[in-house]
Design a protein around this motif. Structure first.
Motif, PDB file in Angstrom:
ATOM      1  N   ARG A  16       0.841  -1.205   0.000  1.00  0.00           N
ATOM      2  CA  ARG A  16       0.000   0.000   0.000  1.00  0.00           C
ATOM      3  C   ARG A  16       0.875   1.253   0.000  1.00  0.00           C
ATOM      4  O   ARG A  16       0.582   2.232  -0.687  1.00  0.00           O
ATOM      5  CB  ARG A  16      -0.937  -0.023   1.216  1.00  0.00           C
ATOM      6  N   THR A  17       1.970   1.218   0.724  1.00  0.00           N
ATOM      7  CA  THR A  17       2.891   2.351   0.750  1.00  0.00           C
ATOM      8  C   THR A  17       3.476   2.601  -0.639  1.00  0.00           C
ATOM      9  O   THR A  17       3.533   3.743  -1.100  1.00  0.00           O
ATOM     10  CB  THR A  17       4.028   2.105   1.771  1.00  0.00           C
ATOM     11  N   TRP A  18       3.901   1.546  -1.310  1.00  0.00           N
ATOM     12  CA  TRP A  18       4.447   1.706  -2.659  1.00  0.00           C
ATOM     13  C   TRP A  18       3.374   2.192  -3.628  1.00  0.00           C
ATOM     14  O   TRP A  18       3.636   3.015  -4.494  1.00  0.00           O
ATOM     15  CB  TRP A  18       5.056   0.383  -3.151  1.00  0.00           C
ATOM     16  N   TRP A 174      10.267   5.600  -8.829  1.00  0.00           N
ATOM     17  CA  TRP A 174      10.459   5.578  -7.379  1.00  0.00           C
ATOM     18  C   TRP A 174      11.817   6.095  -6.925  1.00  0.00           C
ATOM     19  O   TRP A 174      12.010   6.398  -5.748  1.00  0.00           O
ATOM     20  CB  TRP A 174      10.277   4.165  -6.853  1.00  0.00           C
ATOM     21  N   GLN A 175      12.789   6.217  -7.824  1.00  0.00           N
ATOM     22  CA  GLN A 175      14.146   6.575  -7.400  1.00  0.00           C
ATOM     23  C   GLN A 175      14.234   7.972  -6.772  1.00  0.00           C
ATOM     24  O   GLN A 175      15.168   8.254  -6.033  1.00  0.00           O
ATOM     25  CB  GLN A 175      15.122   6.440  -8.548  1.00  0.00           C
ATOM     26  N   THR A 176      13.258   8.809  -7.022  1.00  0.00           N
ATOM     27  CA  THR A 176      13.295  10.167  -6.459  1.00  0.00           C
ATOM     28  C   THR A 176      12.591  10.260  -5.104  1.00  0.00           C
ATOM     29  O   THR A 176      12.575  11.321  -4.503  1.00  0.00           O
ATOM     30  CB  THR A 176      12.643  11.177  -7.421  1.00  0.00           C
ATOM     31  N   GLU A 180      12.474   8.481   3.886  1.00  0.00           N
ATOM     32  CA  GLU A 180      11.522   8.601   4.995  1.00  0.00           C
ATOM     33  C   GLU A 180      10.113   8.224   4.583  1.00  0.00           C
ATOM     34  O   GLU A 180       9.297   7.821   5.408  1.00  0.00           O
ATOM     35  CB  GLU A 180      11.510  10.039   5.569  1.00  0.00           C
ATOM     36  N   GLY A 181       9.801   8.378   3.292  1.00  0.00           N
ATOM     37  CA  GLY A 181       8.464   8.096   2.816  1.00  0.00           C
ATOM     38  C   GLY A 181       8.168   6.617   2.673  1.00  0.00           C
ATOM     39  O   GLY A 181       7.061   6.223   2.417  1.00  0.00           O
ATOM     40  N   LEU A 182       9.211   5.796   2.838  1.00  0.00           N
ATOM     41  CA  LEU A 182       9.010   4.350   2.635  1.00  0.00           C
ATOM     42  C   LEU A 182       9.452   3.556   3.835  1.00  0.00           C
ATOM     43  O   LEU A 182      10.229   3.872   4.600  1.00  0.00           O
ATOM     44  CB  LEU A 182       9.778   3.880   1.407  1.00  0.00           C
TER      45      LEU A 182
END
Length: 182
Positions: A16-18, A174-176, A180-182
């Motif tokens: 869900r986070t991704w 996703w590389q950017t 902290e967001g993951l």
């Protein structure tokens, strides 16, 4: 420290986070991919990477084939698909839906996968196991990309090539992200 596999609820939370960190749309065109196990594997990879659409062009085997379904493990219900189109019609539909259409094919003009601009709405095309993408499809596509190899094998299995291209497309998006967001 003992490392343990994530529990199913933790896996769902991680996925869900991704998903929340994913903005770009991703689609596939399969041109005359006839091997049912390859089709099933491609559907499974497409579902895992959040593909929005699959077009089955030419004589591609549909996921309703029992062997394809056995490999897809029900993921064909998670990705909308459409069949009965020519390759050019599929490219036109993808482009009309706002996708940049890139064929995964070895051509003189193809860019290495890691150098392609994939962090946008992309429709990847994979072709027949024996002949790759047709000349008509290559003419209709917006460009070509290839997967660099250093071994002595000439090409990847079509399902593996699709999975590599799908993974790189999401990786570029996703590389950017901040750690902290993951």
């Amino acid at each position: 420290m003992i490392r343990k596999q994530l529990r199913p609820t933790d896996v769902k939370r991680l996925n869900r986070t991704w998903r929340r960190s994913t903005e770009h749309r991703l689609a596939l065109i399969l041109e005359s991919v006839t091997g049912p196990f390859n089709v099933g594997s491609i559907f499974r990879s497409a579902a895992a990477f959040g593909a929005d659409q699959i077009w089955l062009a030419g004589n591609s085997t549909p996921p309703t084939n029992p062997k394809a379904g056995k490999t897809a493990l029900g993921t064909d219900r998670l990705v909308p698909w459409k069949d009965g189109l020519t390759a050019v019609q599929a490219v036109q539909e993808a482009r009309a839906d706002g996708y940049t259409v890139l064929a995964v094919e070895l051509t003189g003009e193809a860019r290495p996968l890691f150098r392609a601009d994939l962090a946008r709405d992309v429709c990847l095309v994979v072709g027949s196991e024996d002949h790759g993408c047709s000349p008509a499809l290559l003419e209709a596509a917006d460009g070509e990309i290839y997967i660099p190899q250093v071994g002595k094998v000439g090409s990847f299995n079509v399902a593996v090539a699709a999975a590599i291209a799908l993974a790189e497309t999401r990786r570029q998006e996703w590389q950017t992200l901040s750690p902290e967001g993951l």
